[in-house]
Scaffold this active site. Structure first.
Site, PDB file in Angstrom:
ATOM      1  N   LYS A  16      -5.352   2.841   6.638  1.00 17.41           N
ATOM      2  CA  LYS A  16      -6.678   3.412   6.358  1.00 17.41           C
ATOM      3  C   LYS A  16      -7.644   2.335   5.864  1.00 17.41           C
ATOM      4  O   LYS A  16      -8.686   2.650   5.270  1.00 17.41           O
ATOM      5  CB  LYS A  16      -6.568   4.510   5.300  1.00 17.41           C
ATOM      6  CG  LYS A  16      -5.743   5.721   5.716  1.00 17.41           C
ATOM      7  CD  LYS A  16      -5.631   6.714   4.557  1.00 17.41           C
ATOM      8  CE  LYS A  16      -4.612   7.805   4.829  1.00 17.41           C
ATOM      9  NZ  LYS A  16      -4.941   8.671   5.935  1.00 17.41           N
ATOM     10  N   GLY A  17      -7.259   1.077   6.014  1.00 12.22           N
ATOM     11  CA  GLY A  17      -8.167  -0.004   5.627  1.00 12.22           C
ATOM     12  C   GLY A  17      -8.005  -0.511   4.197  1.00 12.22           C
ATOM     13  O   GLY A  17      -8.717  -1.431   3.789  1.00 12.22           O
TER      14      GLY A  17
ATOM     15  N   GLN B 278      -1.414   4.129   3.991  1.00  5.97           N
ATOM     16  CA  GLN B 278      -1.397   2.975   4.904  1.00  5.97           C
ATOM     17  C   GLN B 278      -2.235   3.272   6.151  1.00  5.97           C
ATOM     18  O   GLN B 278      -2.495   4.423   6.486  1.00  5.97           O
ATOM     19  CB  GLN B 278       0.058   2.651   5.295  1.00  5.97           C
ATOM     20  CG  GLN B 278       0.864   2.125   4.098  1.00  5.97           C
ATOM     21  CD  GLN B 278       2.345   1.916   4.398  1.00  5.97           C
ATOM     22  OE1 GLN B 278       2.785   2.001   5.544  1.00  5.97           O
ATOM     23  NE2 GLN B 278       3.117   1.645   3.353  1.00  5.97           N
TER      24      GLN B 278
ATOM     25  N   LYS C 146       2.745  -4.189  11.459  1.00 10.70           N
ATOM     26  CA  LYS C 146       1.468  -3.823  10.840  1.00 10.70           C
ATOM     27  C   LYS C 146       0.985  -4.931   9.911  1.00 10.70           C
ATOM     28  O   LYS C 146      -0.194  -5.312   9.916  1.00 10.70           O
ATOM     29  CB  LYS C 146       1.626  -2.507  10.064  1.00 10.70           C
ATOM     30  CG  LYS C 146       0.309  -1.859   9.757  1.00 10.70           C
ATOM     31  CD  LYS C 146       0.412  -0.706   8.784  1.00 10.70           C
ATOM     32  CE  LYS C 146       1.447   0.329   9.166  1.00 10.70           C
ATOM     33  NZ  LYS C 146       1.322   1.521   8.300  1.00 10.70           N
TER      34      LYS C 146
ATOM     35  N   TYR D  98      -2.472  -9.741   8.726  1.00  8.12           N
ATOM     36  CA  TYR D  98      -2.604 -11.150   8.343  1.00  8.12           C
ATOM     37  C   TYR D  98      -3.288 -11.955   9.460  1.00  8.12           C
ATOM     38  O   TYR D  98      -4.159 -12.789   9.183  1.00  8.12           O
ATOM     39  CB  TYR D  98      -1.226 -11.755   8.027  1.00  8.12           C
ATOM     40  CG  TYR D  98      -0.468 -11.032   6.927  1.00  8.12           C
ATOM     41  CD1 TYR D  98      -1.135 -10.462   5.845  1.00  8.12           C
ATOM     42  CD2 TYR D  98       0.917 -10.918   6.961  1.00  8.12           C
ATOM     43  CE1 TYR D  98      -0.444  -9.789   4.841  1.00  8.12           C
ATOM     44  CE2 TYR D  98       1.616 -10.263   5.953  1.00  8.12           C
ATOM     45  CZ  TYR D  98       0.927  -9.697   4.905  1.00  8.12           C
ATOM     46  OH  TYR D  98       1.613  -9.040   3.909  1.00  8.12           O
TER      47      TYR D  98
ATOM     48  N   ASN E 197       7.733  -6.638  10.944  1.00  2.00           N
ATOM     49  CA  ASN E 197       6.710  -5.884  10.199  1.00  2.00           C
ATOM     50  C   ASN E 197       5.362  -6.046  10.914  1.00  2.00           C
ATOM     51  O   ASN E 197       4.466  -6.771  10.480  1.00  2.00           O
ATOM     52  CB  ASN E 197       6.650  -6.376   8.746  1.00  2.00           C
ATOM     53  CG  ASN E 197       5.811  -5.468   7.851  1.00  2.00           C
ATOM     54  OD1 ASN E 197       5.072  -4.609   8.341  1.00  2.00           O
ATOM     55  ND2 ASN E 197       5.913  -5.663   6.549  1.00  2.00           N
TER      56      ASN E 197
ATOM     57  N   ILE F  48       0.862  -1.188   0.000  1.00  8.79           N
ATOM     58  CA  ILE F  48       0.000   0.000   0.000  1.00  8.79           C
ATOM     59  C   ILE F  48       0.903   1.244   0.000  1.00  8.79           C
ATOM     60  O   ILE F  48       1.904   1.287   0.721  1.00  8.79           O
ATOM     61  CB  ILE F  48      -0.894   0.039   1.277  1.00  8.79           C
ATOM     62  CG1 ILE F  48      -1.624  -1.296   1.484  1.00  8.79           C
ATOM     63  CG2 ILE F  48      -1.861   1.215   1.231  1.00  8.79           C
ATOM     64  CD1 ILE F  48      -2.552  -1.715   0.384  1.00  8.79           C
TER      65      ILE F  48
HETATM   66  C1  COA Z   1       1.353  -3.931   5.681  1.00  8.89           C
HETATM   67  C2  COA Z   1       0.324  -3.242   4.815  1.00  8.89           C
HETATM   68  C3  COA Z   1       0.030  -4.099   3.561  1.00  8.89           C
HETATM   69  C4  COA Z   1      -0.991  -3.090   5.611  1.00  8.89           C
HETATM   70  O1  COA Z   1      -1.946  -2.420   4.822  1.00  8.89           O
HETATM   71  P1  COA Z   1      -2.734  -1.165   5.453  1.00  8.89           P
HETATM   72  O2  COA Z   1      -3.650  -0.629   4.441  1.00  8.89           O
HETATM   73  O3  COA Z   1      -1.718  -0.225   6.012  1.00  8.89           O
HETATM   74  O4  COA Z   1      -3.507  -1.924   6.623  1.00  8.89           O
HETATM   75  P2  COA Z   1      -4.975  -1.701   7.214  1.00  8.89           P
HETATM   76  O5  COA Z   1      -5.171  -0.242   7.496  1.00  8.89           O
HETATM   77  O6  COA Z   1      -5.991  -2.337   6.322  1.00  8.89           O
HETATM   78  O7  COA Z   1      -4.905  -2.604   8.550  1.00  8.89           O
HETATM   79  C5  COA Z   1      -3.731  -2.678   9.328  1.00  8.89           C
HETATM   80  C6  COA Z   1      -4.111  -3.281  10.656  1.00  8.89           C
HETATM   81  O8  COA Z   1      -2.921  -3.318  11.446  1.00  8.89           O
HETATM   82  C7  COA Z   1      -3.106  -2.509  12.625  1.00  8.89           C
HETATM   83  N1  COA Z   1      -1.831  -1.854  12.869  1.00  8.89           N
HETATM   84  C8  COA Z   1      -1.376  -0.714  12.322  1.00  8.89           C
HETATM   85  N2  COA Z   1      -0.131  -0.450  12.770  1.00  8.89           N
HETATM   86  C9  COA Z   1       0.183  -1.452  13.609  1.00  8.89           C
HETATM   87  C10 COA Z   1       1.323  -1.753  14.400  1.00  8.89           C
HETATM   88  N3  COA Z   1       2.397  -0.969  14.386  1.00  8.89           N
HETATM   89  N4  COA Z   1       1.282  -2.882  15.163  1.00  8.89           N
HETATM   90  C11 COA Z   1       0.211  -3.678  15.166  1.00  8.89           C
HETATM   91  N5  COA Z   1      -0.899  -3.436  14.438  1.00  8.89           N
HETATM   92  C12 COA Z   1      -0.907  -2.344  13.669  1.00  8.89           C
HETATM   93  C13 COA Z   1      -4.195  -1.555  12.292  1.00  8.89           C
HETATM   94  O9  COA Z   1      -4.813  -1.114  13.476  1.00  8.89           O
HETATM   95  C14 COA Z   1      -5.091  -2.411  11.406  1.00  8.89           C
HETATM   96  O10 COA Z   1      -5.906  -3.292  12.159  1.00  8.89           O
HETATM   97  P3  COA Z   1      -7.470  -2.931  12.456  1.00  8.89           P
HETATM   98  O11 COA Z   1      -8.158  -2.904  11.126  1.00  8.89           O
HETATM   99  O12 COA Z   1      -7.923  -4.067  13.310  1.00  8.89           O
HETATM  100  O13 COA Z   1      -7.473  -1.604  13.105  1.00  8.89           O
HETATM  101  C15 COA Z   1       0.806  -1.804   4.376  1.00  8.89           C
HETATM  102  O14 COA Z   1       0.998  -1.040   5.504  1.00  8.89           O
HETATM  103  C16 COA Z   1       2.047  -1.821   3.506  1.00  8.89           C
HETATM  104  O15 COA Z   1       1.952  -1.941   2.290  1.00  8.89           O
HETATM  105  N6  COA Z   1       3.242  -1.692   4.127  1.00  8.89           N
HETATM  106  C17 COA Z   1       4.494  -1.622   3.361  1.00  8.89           C
HETATM  107  C18 COA Z   1       4.745  -2.867   2.498  1.00  8.89           C
HETATM  108  C19 COA Z   1       4.524  -4.149   3.282  1.00  8.89           C
HETATM  109  O16 COA Z   1       4.922  -4.250   4.430  1.00  8.89           O
HETATM  110  N7  COA Z   1       3.913  -5.132   2.602  1.00  8.89           N
HETATM  111  C20 COA Z   1       3.700  -6.445   3.204  1.00  8.89           C
HETATM  112  C21 COA Z   1       4.907  -7.284   3.013  1.00  8.89           C
HETATM  113  S1  COA Z   1       4.734  -8.902   3.755  1.00  8.89           S
END
Ligand code: COA
Length: 169
Positions: free
Chosen positions: A98-99, A96, A131, A136, A129, A91
């Site tokens: 924001k769902g 990021q 988040k 997942y 990682n 994302i």
């Molecule tokens: C990881 C990634 C795919 C998540 O997508 P996103 O759109 O940011 O995630 P979402 O907003 O849909 O949901 C993230 C969830 O993690 C939670 N979260 C956010 N930051 C967090 C943290 N530091 N620790 C734990 N949980 C966290 C959020 O609260 C949310 O959960 P919720 O819906 O129950 O509130 C995105 O941040 C990204 O692309 N990161 C960089 C590339 C990456 O890491 N890709 C994955 C490689 S395996």
């Protein structure tokens, strides 16, 4: 924030390349800043029917489409692994938490569970990682083990978790 999810199109290579080279993204997806647009264009053109890729798209102030995320699922071609697939997701750094990631993952899981009837979907993720791991686990993936020193990140060999989701049905 308004966004839609649609299948990837020929023409999305440039937007996906920008995501894949973006600080805040590339470090965690095994991307590299030198990755060329042509590689991403070729990937889309050469995708076969085992790969299912979506993009999340919003509009900028000019009303133009901007790709803010993408996620793909690839079913293994080997006949004895055809119940399994792997997933990758990223994302845009400004969109990021924001769902968007949740929506893209749900789109892939719907394909996996209901339209391909896969048993197992797996992925790897850097151990720190948080988040991504939270996303997942929220969707039913479990940690299965640690791949030690599995991938390079910023001058170091880092561990990754292997995670998998077994279909509930
Ligand atoms: C990881 C990634 C795919 C998540 O997508 P996103 O759109 O940011 O995630 P979402 O907003 O849909 O949901 C993230 C969830 O993690 C939670 N979260 C956010 N930051 C967090 C943290 N530091 N620790 C734990 N949980 C966290 C959020 O609260 C949310 O959960 P919720 O819906 O129950 O509130 C995105 O941040 C990204 O692309 N990161 C960089 C590339 C990456 O890491 N890709 C994955 C490689 S395996």
């Amino acid at each position: 924030m308004d966004f839609i999810i649609r299948p990837v199109n020929i023409g999305d290579g440039k937007g996906i390349n920008e995501l894949r080279r973006m600080p805040g993204v590339f470090e965690n997806i095994l991307g590299i800043p030198s990755e060329r647009v042509k590689r991403n264009e070729d990937h889309i053109v050469n995708m076969d029917s085992n790969t299912h890729q979506f993009v999340a798209v919003t509009k900028n102030q000019l009303g133009e489409e901007v790709i803010i995320g993408t996620a793909g699922l690839t079913v293994y071609a080997n006949h004895r692994l055809r119940h399994c697939a792997s997933i990758g997701i990223m994302i845009h750094k400004d969109y990021q938490s924001k769902g968007v990631g949740t929506a893209l993952m749900k789109a892939l899981i719907d394909i996996a569970d209901n339209w391909l009837m896969l048993v197992r979907v797996e992925l790897t993720v850097f151990e720190d990682n948080e988040k991504a791991i939270a996303l997942y686990e929220k969707l039913g993936f479990e940690k299965e083990g640690v791949k030690k020193l599995a991938a390079i990140r910023n001058g170091k060999y880092e561990n990754e978790f292997l995670m998998a989701r077994i279909s509930p049905s």
